[in-house]
Design a protein around this motif. Structure first.
Motif, PDB file in Angstrom:
ATOM      1  N   MET A   1       8.549   0.992   1.737  1.00  0.00           N
ATOM      2  CA  MET A   1       9.925   0.556   1.959  1.00  0.00           C
ATOM      3  C   MET A   1       9.936  -0.674   2.854  1.00  0.00           C
ATOM      4  SD  MET A   1      13.117   0.967   1.354  1.00  0.00           S
ATOM      5  CE  MET A   1      13.166   2.577   0.568  1.00  0.00           C
ATOM      6  N   ASP A   2      10.824  -1.610   2.573  1.00  0.00           N
ATOM      7  CA  ASP A   2      10.960  -2.827   3.345  1.00  0.00           C
ATOM      8  C   ASP A   2      11.326  -2.486   4.786  1.00  0.00           C
ATOM      9  OD1 ASP A   2      11.515  -5.299   4.396  1.00  0.00           O
ATOM     10  OD2 ASP A   2      12.500  -6.035   2.578  1.00  0.00           O
ATOM     11  N   GLU A   3      10.556  -3.020   5.751  1.00  0.00           N
ATOM     12  CA  GLU A   3      10.804  -2.714   7.154  1.00  0.00           C
ATOM     13  C   GLU A   3      12.119  -3.304   7.655  1.00  0.00           C
ATOM     14  OE1 GLU A   3       7.454  -4.011   9.369  1.00  0.00           O
ATOM     15  OE2 GLU A   3       6.094  -2.495   8.532  1.00  0.00           O
ATOM     16  N   ARG A   4      12.676  -4.276   6.927  1.00  0.00           N
ATOM     17  CA  ARG A   4      13.948  -4.861   7.355  1.00  0.00           C
ATOM     18  C   ARG A   4      15.119  -3.915   7.138  1.00  0.00           C
ATOM     19  NH1 ARG A   4      14.330 -10.106   3.859  1.00  0.00           N
ATOM     20  NH2 ARG A   4      13.737  -8.510   2.318  1.00  0.00           N
ATOM     21  N   ILE A   5      14.963  -2.921   6.296  1.00  0.00           N
ATOM     22  CA  ILE A   5      16.069  -2.024   5.969  1.00  0.00           C
ATOM     23  C   ILE A   5      16.315  -1.059   7.125  1.00  0.00           C
ATOM     24  CG2 ILE A   5      16.837  -0.199   4.405  1.00  0.00           C
ATOM     25  CD1 ILE A   5      15.363  -1.623   2.183  1.00  0.00           C
ATOM     26  N   LYS A   6      17.550  -1.051   7.616  1.00  0.00           N
ATOM     27  CA  LYS A   6      17.943  -0.212   8.746  1.00  0.00           C
ATOM     28  C   LYS A   6      18.912   0.891   8.338  1.00  0.00           C
ATOM     29  CE  LYS A   6      15.522  -2.956  11.323  1.00  0.00           C
ATOM     30  NZ  LYS A   6      14.180  -2.510  11.790  1.00  0.00           N
ATOM     31  N   PHE A   7      19.612   0.706   7.216  1.00  0.00           N
ATOM     32  CA  PHE A   7      20.595   1.694   6.773  1.00  0.00           C
ATOM     33  C   PHE A   7      20.292   2.101   5.332  1.00  0.00           C
ATOM     34  CE2 PHE A   7      22.753  -0.545  10.174  1.00  0.00           C
ATOM     35  CZ  PHE A   7      23.352   0.481  10.877  1.00  0.00           C
ATOM     36  N   PHE A   8      20.442   3.379   5.059  1.00  0.00           N
ATOM     37  CA  PHE A   8      20.215   3.923   3.733  1.00  0.00           C
ATOM     38  C   PHE A   8      21.503   4.592   3.268  1.00  0.00           C
ATOM     39  CE2 PHE A   8      16.267   3.717   5.997  1.00  0.00           C
ATOM     40  CZ  PHE A   8      15.369   3.205   5.071  1.00  0.00           C
ATOM     41  N   VAL A   9      22.034   4.105   2.154  1.00  0.00           N
ATOM     42  CA  VAL A   9      23.329   4.552   1.655  1.00  0.00           C
ATOM     43  C   VAL A   9      23.130   5.273   0.330  1.00  0.00           C
ATOM     44  CG1 VAL A   9      25.644   3.853   0.934  1.00  0.00           C
ATOM     45  CG2 VAL A   9      24.489   2.634   2.787  1.00  0.00           C
ATOM     46  N   GLY A  10      23.681   6.460   0.214  1.00  0.00           N
ATOM     47  CA  GLY A  10      23.660   7.212  -1.030  1.00  0.00           C
ATOM     48  C   GLY A  10      25.044   7.268  -1.634  1.00  0.00           C
TER      49      GLY A  10
ATOM     50  N   ALA B   1      27.687   8.180   1.510  1.00  0.00           N
ATOM     51  CA  ALA B   1      27.041   8.741   2.699  1.00  0.00           C
ATOM     52  C   ALA B   1      25.980   7.758   3.162  1.00  0.00           C
ATOM     53  CB  ALA B   1      26.409  10.105   2.405  1.00  0.00           C
ATOM     54  N   ALA B   2      25.674   7.774   4.467  1.00  0.00           N
ATOM     55  CA  ALA B   2      24.713   6.824   5.017  1.00  0.00           C
ATOM     56  C   ALA B   2      23.926   7.466   6.139  1.00  0.00           C
ATOM     57  CB  ALA B   2      25.426   5.579   5.522  1.00  0.00           C
ATOM     58  N   CYS B   3      22.726   6.947   6.349  1.00  0.00           N
ATOM     59  CA  CYS B   3      21.905   7.370   7.485  1.00  0.00           C
ATOM     60  C   CYS B   3      21.098   6.167   7.954  1.00  0.00           C
ATOM     61  CB  CYS B   3      20.994   8.535   7.120  1.00  0.00           C
ATOM     62  SG  CYS B   3      19.808   8.178   5.805  1.00  0.00           S
ATOM     63  N   GLU B   4      20.701   6.208   9.209  1.00  0.00           N
ATOM     64  CA  GLU B   4      19.889   5.138   9.778  1.00  0.00           C
ATOM     65  C   GLU B   4      18.419   5.512   9.706  1.00  0.00           C
ATOM     66  OE1 GLU B   4      21.203   4.311  13.702  1.00  0.00           O
ATOM     67  OE2 GLU B   4      23.310   4.078  13.134  1.00  0.00           O
ATOM     68  N   ALA B   5      17.567   4.506   9.888  1.00  0.00           N
ATOM     69  CA  ALA B   5      16.132   4.767   9.932  1.00  0.00           C
ATOM     70  C   ALA B   5      15.830   5.684  11.107  1.00  0.00           C
ATOM     71  CB  ALA B   5      15.371   3.451  10.056  1.00  0.00           C
TER      72      ALA B   5
ATOM     73  N   ALA C   1      22.088  12.433   7.551  1.00  0.00           N
ATOM     74  CA  ALA C   1      23.041  11.477   6.972  1.00  0.00           C
ATOM     75  C   ALA C   1      24.467  11.882   7.315  1.00  0.00           C
ATOM     76  CB  ALA C   1      22.845  11.412   5.464  1.00  0.00           C
ATOM     77  N   ARG C   2      25.351  10.889   7.357  1.00  0.00           N
ATOM     78  CA  ARG C   2      26.769  11.106   7.658  1.00  0.00           C
ATOM     79  C   ARG C   2      27.590  10.767   6.425  1.00  0.00           C
ATOM     80  NH1 ARG C   2      24.725   7.864  11.401  1.00  0.00           N
ATOM     81  NH2 ARG C   2      25.972   6.112  10.633  1.00  0.00           N
TER      82      ARG C   2
ATOM     83  N   SER D   1      16.279   8.714   0.065  1.00  0.00           N
ATOM     84  CA  SER D   1      15.964   7.285   0.026  1.00  0.00           C
ATOM     85  C   SER D   1      15.229   6.871   1.296  1.00  0.00           C
ATOM     86  CB  SER D   1      17.247   6.477  -0.144  1.00  0.00           C
ATOM     87  OG  SER D   1      16.984   5.092  -0.103  1.00  0.00           O
ATOM     88  N   ARG D   2      15.680   7.399   2.417  1.00  0.00           N
ATOM     89  CA  ARG D   2      15.014   7.069   3.683  1.00  0.00           C
ATOM     90  C   ARG D   2      13.574   7.586   3.712  1.00  0.00           C
ATOM     91  NH1 ARG D   2      17.772   9.478   8.937  1.00  0.00           N
ATOM     92  NH2 ARG D   2      17.216  11.402   7.830  1.00  0.00           N
ATOM     93  N   SER D   3      13.345   8.757   3.151  1.00  0.00           N
ATOM     94  CA  SER D   3      12.000   9.338   3.169  1.00  0.00           C
ATOM     95  C   SER D   3      11.092   8.767   2.078  1.00  0.00           C
ATOM     96  CB  SER D   3      12.091  10.852   3.009  1.00  0.00           C
ATOM     97  OG  SER D   3      12.648  11.195   1.749  1.00  0.00           O
TER      98      SER D   3
END
Length: 372
Positions: free
Chosen positions: A1-10, A21-25, A30-31, A110-112
């Motif tokens: 995964m690209d290290e620049r990505i800080k937010f993961f949105v489903g 829904a979204a979660c941070e690295a 997720a919220r 997605s984050r994992s």
């Protein structure tokens, strides 16, 4: 995964709603951000709160809404992926499925890094695929119209004495049928008109498909696949339109697995159990290869049509196609002589044919395609 990505949105995208829904690295859960309408502008407004688009990864399941959302988000600079629903990990104990839970789960997966995205065609390739599938639908409608006409005649005890249906002789036989009641005469005429209309529609789409393939960037692959027995212009276009860039498969075995032509397996310890084919992946391409495999029940030979199709092709492609014919005809004969059921023989031959299709497509001159 690209290290620049800080937010993961489903996203759980439907025709009328999009659950977000979204979660941070990190390891925080997720919220849920809410449920929006189908307007992309509202979604972009929510995503804009996360900051730079290059730092946001968006995923959603493939569905009937197509690739419009993917393309819009990609144009805006977001890292967007479409996920095959069948490849999303599921917890064994889960018995509740809602849009809210689905988007939360997608964001965390997605984050994992546990999601595998599908290949997304560009708009020109999708247009070719749509034209191919329109013809496929038309063939299905023609089959239905023919079945209805034959069923009507059979109800009246009219059986065609010939061997092959829908030839000129068969159509003349249908036109010569006479009925005493006006209702039957009108019904026969309507069934005939429906069948003729369906036939004309198939012919129009076949012509349009052939013309659209001329000058297509993947036309060399279509021409190379036509060297194989059982694969002519329409089926070659269908295979290339459904598969896209064959180079995304590293080996022929990967390609067979993508088509769902490999046996299912449930093995544990010393126990090995294999079952029917998995039937995952692209069903359209799997059907084309299975139909093509039926042509290998006859002994290997170079027909006039095959020789004409192979004249302008590289010698390496022609040699590979002839090698495929020798092997597959022999395999069909061996399996049949052992008493294997015919449908299973066709599937086994189709699996090996997929390997030859992959190899010939690799040899064809494939242009560079942008990554998706």
């Amino acid at each position: 995964m690209d290290e620049r990505i800080k937010f993961f949105v489903g996203l759980d995208a439907h025709k009328d709603t999009i659950a977000v829904a979204a979660c941070e690295a990190g390891r925080e859960p997720a919220r849920f951000a809410g449920t929006l309408g189908p307007d992309v502008r509202a979604l972009l407004k929510v995503l804009g709160k996360a900051g730079d688009p290059a730092a946001v990864s968006v995923v959603y399941e493939a569905g009937p809404t197509g690739y419009g959302l993917y393309r819009e988000l990609s144009r805006r600079g977001y890292h967007c992926e479409i996920i095959a629903p069948t490849l999303i990990p599921r917890r064994a104990g889960e018995r509740i499925k809602t849009d809210r839970r689905d988007c939360l789960r997608l964001a965390e997966l997605s984050r994992s890094g546990e999601l595998k995205p599908i290949w997304v065609p560009d708009e020109a390739h999708e247009a070719m695929r749509n034209l191919w599938r329109a013809r496929e639908d038309a063939v299905g409608m023609r089959l239905k119209a023919r079945q209805q006409l034959k069923a009507f005649l059979l109800r009246h005890g009219r059986r065609y004495p010939g061997k092959t249906s829908w030839t000129k002789s068969h159509e003349r036989w249908i036109s010569d049928q006479r009925f005493d009641h006006q209702g039957d005469r009108i019904a026969l005429g309507e069934y005939q008109l429906a069948q003729q209309s369906a036939e004309q529609r198939v012919q129009r789409l076949t012509t349009a498909l052939t013309e659209a393939a001329a000058g297509w960037r993947l036309e060399p692959v279509v021409a190379a696949l036509r060297a194989l027995r059982g694969i002519d212009t329409v089926s070659a276009i269908g295979l290339v339109a459904e598969i896209g860039d064959f180079r995304r498969f590293g080996t022929a075995r990967q390609f067979m697995g993508y088509l769902g032509l490999v046996p299912s397996e449930h093995s544990s310890g010393n126990s090995i159990r294999r079952g029917s084919i998995t039937k995952t992946g692209n069903a359209h391409a799997r059907r084309l290869l299975t139909e093509a495999a039926w042509n290998y029940r006859f002994p290997a030979r170079l027909s006039q049509a095959l020789r004409e199709r192979s004249n302008a092709l590289p010698e390496a492609v022609c040699r590979h196609a002839w090698k495929a014919q020798l092997r597959l005809c022999g395999r069909f004969a061996r399996l049949s002589s052992r008493g294997v059921q015919t449908n299973k023989v066709c599937v086994a031959v189709a699996r090996e044919l997929a390997g030859f299709v992959w190899a010939i497509a690799q040899q064809a001159s494939l242009p560079t395609t942008p990554p998706h």
